[in-house]
Scaffold this active site. Sequence first.
Site, PDB file in Angstrom:
ATOM      1  N   ARG A 139       0.815  -1.208   0.000  1.00 57.89           N
ATOM      2  CA  ARG A 139       0.000   0.000   0.000  1.00 57.89           C
ATOM      3  C   ARG A 139       0.856   1.268   0.000  1.00 57.89           C
ATOM      4  O   ARG A 139       0.567   2.232  -0.702  1.00 57.89           O
ATOM      5  CB  ARG A 139      -0.917   0.007   1.235  1.00 57.89           C
ATOM      6  CG  ARG A 139      -2.107  -0.935   1.148  1.00 57.89           C
ATOM      7  CD  ARG A 139      -1.746  -2.413   1.135  1.00 57.89           C
ATOM      8  NE  ARG A 139      -0.999  -2.808   2.327  1.00 57.89           N
ATOM      9  CZ  ARG A 139      -0.234  -3.893   2.394  1.00 57.89           C
ATOM     10  NH1 ARG A 139      -0.085  -4.696   1.344  1.00 57.89           N
ATOM     11  NH2 ARG A 139       0.416  -4.198   3.506  1.00 57.89           N
TER      12      ARG A 139
ATOM     13  N   CYS B   4      -4.659  -3.138   8.876  1.00 57.23           N
ATOM     14  CA  CYS B   4      -3.591  -2.430   8.159  1.00 57.23           C
ATOM     15  C   CYS B   4      -4.017  -0.980   8.046  1.00 57.23           C
ATOM     16  O   CYS B   4      -5.019  -0.670   7.393  1.00 57.23           O
ATOM     17  CB  CYS B   4      -3.365  -3.041   6.773  1.00 57.23           C
ATOM     18  SG  CYS B   4      -2.226  -2.081   5.740  1.00 57.23           S
TER      19      CYS B   4
ATOM     20  N   THR C  78      -2.513   1.580   6.531  1.00 54.74           N
ATOM     21  CA  THR C  78      -2.335   2.174   5.209  1.00 54.74           C
ATOM     22  C   THR C  78      -3.438   1.759   4.250  1.00 54.74           C
ATOM     23  O   THR C  78      -3.863   2.541   3.385  1.00 54.74           O
ATOM     24  CB  THR C  78      -0.967   1.791   4.632  1.00 54.74           C
ATOM     25  OG1 THR C  78       0.041   1.961   5.643  1.00 54.74           O
ATOM     26  CG2 THR C  78      -0.605   2.645   3.441  1.00 54.74           C
TER      27      THR C  78
ATOM     28  N   THR D 148       3.475   4.715   8.300  1.00 46.89           N
ATOM     29  CA  THR D 148       4.236   4.695   7.056  1.00 46.89           C
ATOM     30  C   THR D 148       4.099   6.036   6.345  1.00 46.89           C
ATOM     31  O   THR D 148       3.133   6.787   6.578  1.00 46.89           O
ATOM     32  CB  THR D 148       3.740   3.577   6.122  1.00 46.89           C
ATOM     33  OG1 THR D 148       2.408   3.886   5.696  1.00 46.89           O
ATOM     34  CG2 THR D 148       3.768   2.219   6.812  1.00 46.89           C
TER      35      THR D 148
ATOM     36  N   LYS E 235       8.853  -5.705   9.553  1.00 46.23           N
ATOM     37  CA  LYS E 235       8.274  -6.526   8.486  1.00 46.23           C
ATOM     38  C   LYS E 235       9.204  -7.658   8.068  1.00 46.23           C
ATOM     39  O   LYS E 235       8.752  -8.646   7.468  1.00 46.23           O
ATOM     40  CB  LYS E 235       7.901  -5.661   7.268  1.00 46.23           C
ATOM     41  CG  LYS E 235       6.569  -4.928   7.430  1.00 46.23           C
ATOM     42  CD  LYS E 235       6.153  -4.248   6.158  1.00 46.23           C
ATOM     43  CE  LYS E 235       4.790  -3.568   6.291  1.00 46.23           C
ATOM     44  NZ  LYS E 235       3.678  -4.523   6.339  1.00 46.23           N
TER      45      LYS E 235
ATOM     46  N   CYS F 242       0.828   2.004  12.260  1.00 49.48           N
ATOM     47  CA  CYS F 242       1.181   0.889  11.370  1.00 49.48           C
ATOM     48  C   CYS F 242       0.991  -0.365  12.203  1.00 49.48           C
ATOM     49  O   CYS F 242       1.448  -0.435  13.348  1.00 49.48           O
ATOM     50  CB  CYS F 242       2.625   0.999  10.891  1.00 49.48           C
ATOM     51  SG  CYS F 242       3.181  -0.462   9.960  1.00 49.48           S
TER      52      CYS F 242
END
Length: 487
Positions: free
Chosen positions: A295, A329, A331, A373, A415, A446
Amino acid sequence: MPATAQDTRRSYGIIGGLGPLASADVFFKLMQAMAAGGDIEQADVIFEQHPFRQSRGDGLASTATTERKLYVFDMIRDFEKRGVGAVVLPCFLSHTFIDELRANTALPIVDMMAALAGHVRREYPHATRIGVLASDYTRESGLFERYFPAPAFEVIHARAVDGVNPVAEAVYGADGIKRGHLGDRPLQLLAQAARDLAAQGAQVILPGLTEVALAAHAIGALPAPLVDSNRVYARSVAEGRREAAAKPFKVGVVGGVGPAATVDFMQKIVRNTPAARDQEHIKVHVEQNPQIPDRTENLIGHGPDPTIALYATCKKLEDGGADLIAIPCNTAHAYVERMQSSLAIPIVNMLTVTVQSIRRRFPELKQVGLLATSGTLGSGVYQRALEEQGLRQLAPSPAAQERVMEAIYGREGVKAGHTEGRCQDDIRAGLDDLARQGAQVVILGCTELPLLLPFAELRLGDASVVLVDPTDTLARRCVEMAGMAGG
């Protein structure tokens, strides 16, 4: 507005194969009942039968029972896909596990035993001693006792002769009804069993095998009336559309964005659910799709659009019977508005519920820090949600934001599976920057960040910063909605 022809049509799926002759008898009598009621042109009836290995109902092993359960369930799933409105299940043995079937389908199953119990109460209101011609398995299951409970009723079963159940022998024997024989031998055995029931005081006799009803007209005069259960069931089906069975509330989760955050979110749903045993937890359908394009890469202008992949995942959840969709999520919420109008179930907006929760907790708050992010920051989704609650967004400086991105996406970032070392230093740099700007509350915007900062509050020098975890807030909201729906 008057109902259209399409509105008034009814559709039924008859599960054949469990007793092919008896199932066909129910189908025929259903057509008769619909014709008599003038409804035959307003109903779609599917008779579906596949090869099914039969076992004797008087000595059915657990493996055979399982085979039957799976056969019936697969047929129901097929009917669901074909848009059938209700299931007709002409099999007494299968009604011993009807509750298991109902717990796993939204399709109504017309209850043969309820139809039979209602018929007895209407037509034989003074009958209290109910004779049953059933297999040993159905007898031992207590099926008839559940629908004709003591002390109002007494259920009587035919006695064995020389250790053999005459009813089972009439149906399953070498020259039995299941083999297509309706000659003297099976009829004599059924008449003998019926007379035995009458001798025990039965005031009305009910089949416990649909094949018995198939032969009811040919047995002859008996001391107590023998009900044609197939006809009773067919008439009950023809009465009208059944309401869909209540189904457990189901939360649909768009998973894989990212995978570790999905697992974290699932743990939070479990942790926030007030349950004393497994069965009190919420039904959850996770569609784990790590192949959804990144994303952030799309929002900062370099990566492919994830909209179709996100939408396709949401549609799978919708098709799977989910009542709502949760996307752990942050984003991805930049794409929620463009998808929601094409979905029949709501996406619970994690950003909105998080900001609303902050406003309730801190009514005097003026500004909120955001660790997220660069895609989430650039999309402005949190900024708009905060402004709607009268709050100003504080974002890290460009240099600090680079370190936040490194903590998330770097080779040693979260991640990539890291929660210690450099990623910790980088995310603390982002927090320090927000604290210097005066942030007392910081959103972990995030879904991987709670893995790095699993705290409710953090001390940064002389300042104390409250950390808000949106995935936990989302989990709590999903649990709340499930509770409100009775799930």
